[in-house]
Design a protein around this motif. Structure first.
Motif, PDB file in Angstrom:
ATOM      1  N   VAL A   6       0.806  -1.289   0.150  1.00  0.00           N
ATOM      2  CA  VAL A   6      -0.145   0.010  -0.039  1.00  0.00           C
ATOM      3  C   VAL A   6       1.067   1.237   0.273  1.00  0.00           C
ATOM      4  CG1 VAL A   6      -1.552   1.517   1.357  1.00  0.00           C
ATOM      5  CG2 VAL A   6      -1.860  -1.325   0.975  1.00  0.00           C
ATOM      6  N   SER A   7       2.011   1.114   0.896  1.00  0.00           N
ATOM      7  CA  SER A   7       2.922   2.473   0.786  1.00  0.00           C
ATOM      8  C   SER A   7       3.497   2.720  -0.552  1.00  0.00           C
ATOM      9  CB  SER A   7       3.539   2.245   2.028  1.00  0.00           C
ATOM     10  OG  SER A   7       4.651   3.215   2.231  1.00  0.00           O
ATOM     11  N   ALA A   8       4.049   1.599  -1.177  1.00  0.00           N
ATOM     12  CA  ALA A   8       4.855   1.380  -2.247  1.00  0.00           C
ATOM     13  C   ALA A   8       3.708   2.045  -3.361  1.00  0.00           C
ATOM     14  CB  ALA A   8       5.128   0.181  -2.736  1.00  0.00           C
ATOM     15  N   MET A   9       2.625   1.699  -3.419  1.00  0.00           N
ATOM     16  CA  MET A   9       1.309   2.224  -4.171  1.00  0.00           C
ATOM     17  C   MET A   9       1.315   3.462  -4.243  1.00  0.00           C
ATOM     18  SD  MET A   9      -1.311  -1.052  -4.697  1.00  0.00           S
ATOM     19  CE  MET A   9      -1.934  -0.366  -5.843  1.00  0.00           C
ATOM     20  N   PHE A  10       1.129   3.896  -2.854  1.00  0.00           N
ATOM     21  CA  PHE A  10       0.811   5.379  -2.544  1.00  0.00           C
ATOM     22  C   PHE A  10       2.115   6.371  -3.051  1.00  0.00           C
ATOM     23  CE2 PHE A  10       1.157   9.218   0.409  1.00  0.00           C
ATOM     24  CZ  PHE A  10      -0.010   9.850  -0.115  1.00  0.00           C
ATOM     25  N   ALA A  11       3.177   5.751  -3.030  1.00  0.00           N
ATOM     26  CA  ALA A  11       4.440   6.598  -3.224  1.00  0.00           C
ATOM     27  C   ALA A  11       4.413   6.716  -4.951  1.00  0.00           C
ATOM     28  CB  ALA A  11       5.747   5.814  -3.076  1.00  0.00           C
ATOM     29  N   ALA A  12       4.122   5.529  -5.560  1.00  0.00           N
ATOM     30  CA  ALA A  12       4.058   5.617  -7.175  1.00  0.00           C
ATOM     31  C   ALA A  12       3.047   6.587  -7.330  1.00  0.00           C
ATOM     32  CB  ALA A  12       3.753   4.241  -7.725  1.00  0.00           C
ATOM     33  N   TYR A  13       1.864   6.437  -6.964  1.00  0.00           N
ATOM     34  CA  TYR A  13       0.736   7.626  -7.230  1.00  0.00           C
ATOM     35  C   TYR A  13       1.315   9.067  -6.907  1.00  0.00           C
ATOM     36  CZ  TYR A  13      -3.688   9.581  -7.042  1.00  0.00           C
ATOM     37  OH  TYR A  13      -4.822  10.564  -7.518  1.00  0.00           O
ATOM     38  N   VAL A  14       1.722   9.367  -6.039  1.00  0.00           N
ATOM     39  CA  VAL A  14       2.182  10.415  -5.615  1.00  0.00           C
ATOM     40  C   VAL A  14       3.191  11.121  -6.536  1.00  0.00           C
ATOM     41  CG1 VAL A  14       3.403  12.003  -3.954  1.00  0.00           C
ATOM     42  CG2 VAL A  14       1.662  10.584  -3.327  1.00  0.00           C
ATOM     43  N   TRP A  15       4.365  10.311  -6.946  1.00  0.00           N
ATOM     44  CA  TRP A  15       5.214  10.509  -7.867  1.00  0.00           C
ATOM     45  C   TRP A  15       4.724  10.877  -9.258  1.00  0.00           C
ATOM     46  CZ3 TRP A  15       6.742   8.368 -12.460  1.00  0.00           C
ATOM     47  CH2 TRP A  15       7.958   8.650 -12.926  1.00  0.00           C
ATOM     48  N   GLU A  20       2.890  14.597 -13.591  1.00  0.00           N
ATOM     49  CA  GLU A  20       2.037  14.725 -14.711  1.00  0.00           C
ATOM     50  C   GLU A  20       1.010  15.758 -14.462  1.00  0.00           C
ATOM     51  OE1 GLU A  20       2.117  13.289 -17.823  1.00  0.00           O
ATOM     52  OE2 GLU A  20       3.898  12.479 -16.980  1.00  0.00           O
ATOM     53  N   GLY A  21       0.701  16.152 -13.047  1.00  0.00           N
ATOM     54  CA  GLY A  21      -0.028  17.261 -12.706  1.00  0.00           C
ATOM     55  C   GLY A  21      -1.372  16.774 -11.979  1.00  0.00           C
ATOM     56  N   ASN A  22      -2.530  17.490 -11.758  1.00  0.00           N
ATOM     57  CA  ASN A  22      -3.496  17.031 -10.874  1.00  0.00           C
ATOM     58  C   ASN A  22      -4.872  16.927 -11.577  1.00  0.00           C
ATOM     59  OD1 ASN A  22      -4.349  15.742  -8.531  1.00  0.00           O
ATOM     60  ND2 ASN A  22      -4.433  17.976  -7.446  1.00  0.00           N
ATOM     61  N   SER A  23      -4.735  16.706 -12.836  1.00  0.00           N
ATOM     62  CA  SER A  23      -5.976  16.909 -13.754  1.00  0.00           C
ATOM     63  C   SER A  23      -6.852  15.538 -13.464  1.00  0.00           C
ATOM     64  CB  SER A  23      -5.750  16.891 -15.250  1.00  0.00           C
ATOM     65  OG  SER A  23      -5.015  15.788 -15.807  1.00  0.00           O
ATOM     66  N   VAL A  24      -7.869  15.274 -13.771  1.00  0.00           N
ATOM     67  CA  VAL A  24      -8.600  13.965 -13.713  1.00  0.00           C
ATOM     68  C   VAL A  24      -8.013  13.037 -14.254  1.00  0.00           C
ATOM     69  CG1 VAL A  24     -10.891  12.827 -13.900  1.00  0.00           C
ATOM     70  CG2 VAL A  24     -10.907  15.252 -13.034  1.00  0.00           C
ATOM     71  N   MET A  25      -7.560  13.125 -15.607  1.00  0.00           N
ATOM     72  CA  MET A  25      -6.840  12.023 -16.224  1.00  0.00           C
ATOM     73  C   MET A  25      -5.746  11.937 -15.690  1.00  0.00           C
ATOM     74  SD  MET A  25      -8.751  10.983 -18.730  1.00  0.00           S
ATOM     75  CE  MET A  25      -7.661   9.920 -19.624  1.00  0.00           C
ATOM     76  N   ALA A  26      -4.883  12.787 -15.394  1.00  0.00           N
ATOM     77  CA  ALA A  26      -3.589  12.435 -14.728  1.00  0.00           C
ATOM     78  C   ALA A  26      -3.920  11.593 -13.337  1.00  0.00           C
ATOM     79  CB  ALA A  26      -2.982  13.548 -14.082  1.00  0.00           C
ATOM     80  N   GLU A  29      -4.862   8.006 -14.595  1.00  0.00           N
ATOM     81  CA  GLU A  29      -3.475   7.362 -15.155  1.00  0.00           C
ATOM     82  C   GLU A  29      -2.383   6.922 -13.815  1.00  0.00           C
ATOM     83  OE1 GLU A  29      -1.750   9.840 -18.055  1.00  0.00           O
ATOM     84  OE2 GLU A  29      -3.699   9.530 -19.238  1.00  0.00           O
ATOM     85  N   ALA A  30      -2.375   7.845 -13.065  1.00  0.00           N
ATOM     86  CA  ALA A  30      -1.460   7.524 -11.691  1.00  0.00           C
ATOM     87  C   ALA A  30      -2.125   6.397 -10.980  1.00  0.00           C
ATOM     88  CB  ALA A  30      -1.595   8.719 -10.909  1.00  0.00           C
ATOM     89  N   ALA A  31      -3.371   6.107 -10.868  1.00  0.00           N
ATOM     90  CA  ALA A  31      -3.812   5.035 -10.287  1.00  0.00           C
ATOM     91  C   ALA A  31      -3.532   3.796 -11.007  1.00  0.00           C
ATOM     92  CB  ALA A  31      -5.379   4.985 -10.096  1.00  0.00           C
ATOM     93  N   SER A  32      -3.585   3.803 -12.442  1.00  0.00           N
ATOM     94  CA  SER A  32      -3.151   2.665 -13.248  1.00  0.00           C
ATOM     95  C   SER A  32      -1.635   2.346 -12.953  1.00  0.00           C
ATOM     96  CB  SER A  32      -3.679   2.877 -14.554  1.00  0.00           C
ATOM     97  OG  SER A  32      -3.224   1.850 -15.189  1.00  0.00           O
ATOM     98  N   PHE A  33      -0.900   3.440 -12.897  1.00  0.00           N
ATOM     99  CA  PHE A  33       0.566   3.511 -12.868  1.00  0.00           C
ATOM    100  C   PHE A  33       1.003   2.702 -11.609  1.00  0.00           C
ATOM    101  CE2 PHE A  33       4.701   5.288 -11.453  1.00  0.00           C
ATOM    102  CZ  PHE A  33       5.533   5.103 -12.554  1.00  0.00           C
ATOM    103  N   ALA A  34       0.040   3.386 -10.404  1.00  0.00           N
ATOM    104  CA  ALA A  34       0.656   2.629  -9.151  1.00  0.00           C
ATOM    105  C   ALA A  34       0.260   1.090  -9.032  1.00  0.00           C
ATOM    106  CB  ALA A  34      -0.103   3.648  -7.973  1.00  0.00           C
ATOM    107  N   CYS A  35      -0.618   0.713  -9.693  1.00  0.00           N
ATOM    108  CA  CYS A  35      -1.183  -0.636  -9.501  1.00  0.00           C
ATOM    109  C   CYS A  35      -0.099  -1.463 -10.501  1.00  0.00           C
ATOM    110  CB  CYS A  35      -2.511  -0.936  -9.862  1.00  0.00           C
ATOM    111  SG  CYS A  35      -3.642  -0.383  -9.145  1.00  0.00           S
TER     112      CYS A  35
END
Length: 76
Positions: A6-15, A20-26, A29-35
Motif C-alpha cells: 500500500v505504501s509503495a502504491m501510494f509513493a508511485a501514485y504521488v510520484w 503529470e499534474g493533478n487533472s482528472v485524467m492524470a 493514469e496515476a492510479a493505473s501506474f501505481a497498480c
C-alpha cells in the motif's frame, strides 16, 4: 492488504501526479501506474505509512455506510 505494498502504491501514485499534474485524467493514469509499477517503489515504502493508509480507508468505508442519503431536492 500488505502495508508495504500500500505504501509503495501510494509513493508511485504521488510520484506520477507530481510529474503529470493533478487533472482528472492524470489521477486516473496515476492510479493505473501505481497498480502496475508499485514494486519499483518498494525501496521508498514505509510499513507504518501503509498501515495508516489502510486504517484511513477502513474509516472512510464505515462512514459511508453510516451516512443517510438525503433526497436531492431537499436543502438543509
Amino acid at each position: 492488504m500488505n502495508p508495504l505494498k500500500v505504501s509503495a502504491m501510494f509513493a508511485a501514485y504521488v510520484w506520477f501526479t507530481e510529474r503529470e499534474g493533478n487533472s482528472v485524467m492524470a489521477r486516473r493514469e496515476a492510479a493505473s501506474f501505481a497498480c502496475s509499477n508499485w514494486e519499483s517503489f518498494l525501496p521508498s515504502a514505509h510499513e507504518g505509512l501503509g498501515r495508516l493508509l489502510i486504517r484511513v480507508a477502513r474509516v472512510r468505508k464505515r462512514d459511508r455506510k453510516r451516512r443517510k442519503k438525503t433526497p436531492v431536492g431537499i436543502a438543509g
